[in-house]
Design an enzyme around this catalytic site. Structure first.
Site, short mmCIF file in Angstrom:
data_model
loop_
_atom_site.label_atom_id
_atom_site.label_comp_id
_atom_site.label_asym_id
_atom_site.label_seq_id
_atom_site.Cartn_x
_atom_site.Cartn_y
_atom_site.Cartn_z
N THR A 22 0.83 -1.21 0.00
CA THR A 22 0.00 0.00 0.00
C THR A 22 0.86 1.26 0.00
O THR A 22 0.41 2.31 -0.45
CB THR A 22 -0.89 0.04 1.26
N GLY A 106 13.10 -11.20 4.30
CA GLY A 106 11.79 -10.54 4.32
C GLY A 106 11.59 -9.67 5.55
O GLY A 106 10.49 -9.18 5.79
N SER A 110 17.55 -4.69 4.23
CA SER A 110 17.96 -3.58 3.34
C SER A 110 17.76 -2.24 4.03
O SER A 110 18.69 -1.43 4.11
CB SER A 110 17.14 -3.56 2.05
N GLU A 142 17.94 3.27 -2.23
CA GLU A 142 17.48 1.95 -2.69
C GLU A 142 17.01 2.03 -4.15
O GLU A 142 17.29 1.15 -4.95
CB GLU A 142 16.36 1.45 -1.76
N ASP A 154 9.42 0.32 5.16
CA ASP A 154 10.50 -0.33 5.91
C ASP A 154 11.31 0.69 6.70
O ASP A 154 11.61 0.51 7.88
CB ASP A 154 11.44 -1.08 4.96
#
Ligand code: GLA
Length: 358
Positions: A22, A106, A110, A142, A154
């Site tokens: 989202t 997961g 990163s 990124e 994240d």
């Protein structure tokens, strides 16, 4: 000669509780920082060299001027990308990466690496930036150095996380707020054992598909569509309709979940997690047979209230919501049954919601 001062920065991994894909659709998401993360420790160098060492990945040395993404040692691009964004170019540093957050699982190693780098470099340079600016520069790193067109979930979760609190993030208004996580509930992370590092192509493809759906629906972003409105637009190409349905319903689930969290309604929250996974499986097609198996095993265990994949998907991990008193037993049964069915010794652990990056 005096040794340059050594500085340290830490950033945790995260779980996404609800709100899948989202964030780059201007939507809403609920996440939490976890008690595993990455630490960077190091100091300035006078010779204009960036020297990065990782306890698991090896080491690289590159000139600090004119930074470019590396083709082979791609793990270092998270650090170099952030250095380039902070325009620390020209200035060399030594950095040692360590931690207990495995890459590609997961749990957003990163973003943890990007944030730890950003905080480390800011400390080295004795500079400060507002937290959301730091999250955004990591996201740009990124995009530019890694090639994944990720959203901000994240970085925001890892940066704004608080112990025992979920993090709500609205990607359009940029509101960030924490919500107490009910004490009687536990989170179990189960790694599928399938890395998601090759998933960047699929991730970027989903981004394009959801963008295309928004354009056909005539809205700025899928954030602007309700499921009732979408149900009247079956004229959309079937695949784009399903992609849009996932995003639109995920946003609706996040809004409902906030009330449920505040009311301490774990059963209600868990039901939304189950629905989210089903939507990933059928509509967004970002699950895998291994993630489906982990979710379905978990859903049958006593005390489990809900389970879903967490994060980008296409491999990685699942998150299971469980009554606290049943969590130990559920975690060990989940690992054992998954091993029986796949031969994969999955890392399954009860995760604590921890403070964000420092
Ligand atoms: C990855 C991305 C995030 C987000 C999730 C899916 O973790 O980095 O920005 O899009 O996938 O919700």
């Amino acid at each position: 000669m005096n040794e340059p001062p050594v500085v340290t920065a830490y950033a945790p991994g995260r779980v996404e509780l609800l709100g899948n894909h989202t964030d780059y659709n201007d939507g809403v998401v609920l996440g939490a920082a976890i008690d595993r993360g990455l630490t960077i420790c190091g100091s300035n160098r006078a010779d204009g060299i960036i020297a990065i060492t990782s306890s698991t990945m090896g080491s690289v040395r590159v000139p600090a001027s004119n930074l470019q993404p590396l083709v082979e040692e791609r793990w270092a691009n998270y650090v170099l990308g952030v250095a380039a964004e902070l325009s620390s170019s020209g200035k060399g540093f030594s950095a040692e990466i360590s931690g207990d957050l495995p890459a590609g699982s997961g749990l957003s190693s990163s973003a943890a690496l990007e944030l730890a780098t950003a905080l480390f470099l800011l400390k080295l340079e004795q500079r400060e930036l507002p937290p959301l600016e730091i999250a955004k520069l990591c996201q740009r790193a990124e995009h530019r150095f890694v090639g994944v067109q990720s959203g901000l979930l994240d970085q925001v979760t890892s940066l704004f996380g608080k112990a025992d609190q979920a993090v709500f993030f609205d990607a359009r208004t940029e509101e960030v707020r924490t919500i107490p996580f009910p004490e009687d509930l536990a989170l179990i992370i189960a790694e599928s054992g399938k890395k998601r590092e090759l998933a960047s192509g699929a991730y970027n493809a989903r981004r394009k598909e959801t963008r295309a759906a928004a354009e056909l629906l005539g809205v700025a972003a899928l954030r602007d569509v309700t499921s009732d409105e979408l149900n009247k637009r079956r004229d959309l190409p079937e695949l784009l309709w399903r992609r849009a349905a996932h995003i639109v319903e995920e946003n609706e689930r996040v809004w409902r979940a906030i009330d449920l969290l505040e009311a301490g309604d774990g059963a209600g929250f868990g039901a939304l997690m189950n629905a989210s996974h089903e939507s990933s499986r059928k509509n967004f097609e970002n699950s895998t047979p291994e993630l489906d198996l982990l979710v379905s095993i978990a859903q049958q265990l006593p005390g489990v209230l809900g389970a879903r994949l967490t994060g980008g998907g296409f491999g990685g991990a699942t998150i299971t919501l469980c009554e606290r008193g049943s969590a130990e037993a559920a975690a060990s049964k989940l690992a054992a049954r998954y091993f029986e069915r796949t031969g994969i010794a999955s890392r399954v652990l009860i995760s604590h919601i921890a403070d964000g990056a420092q």
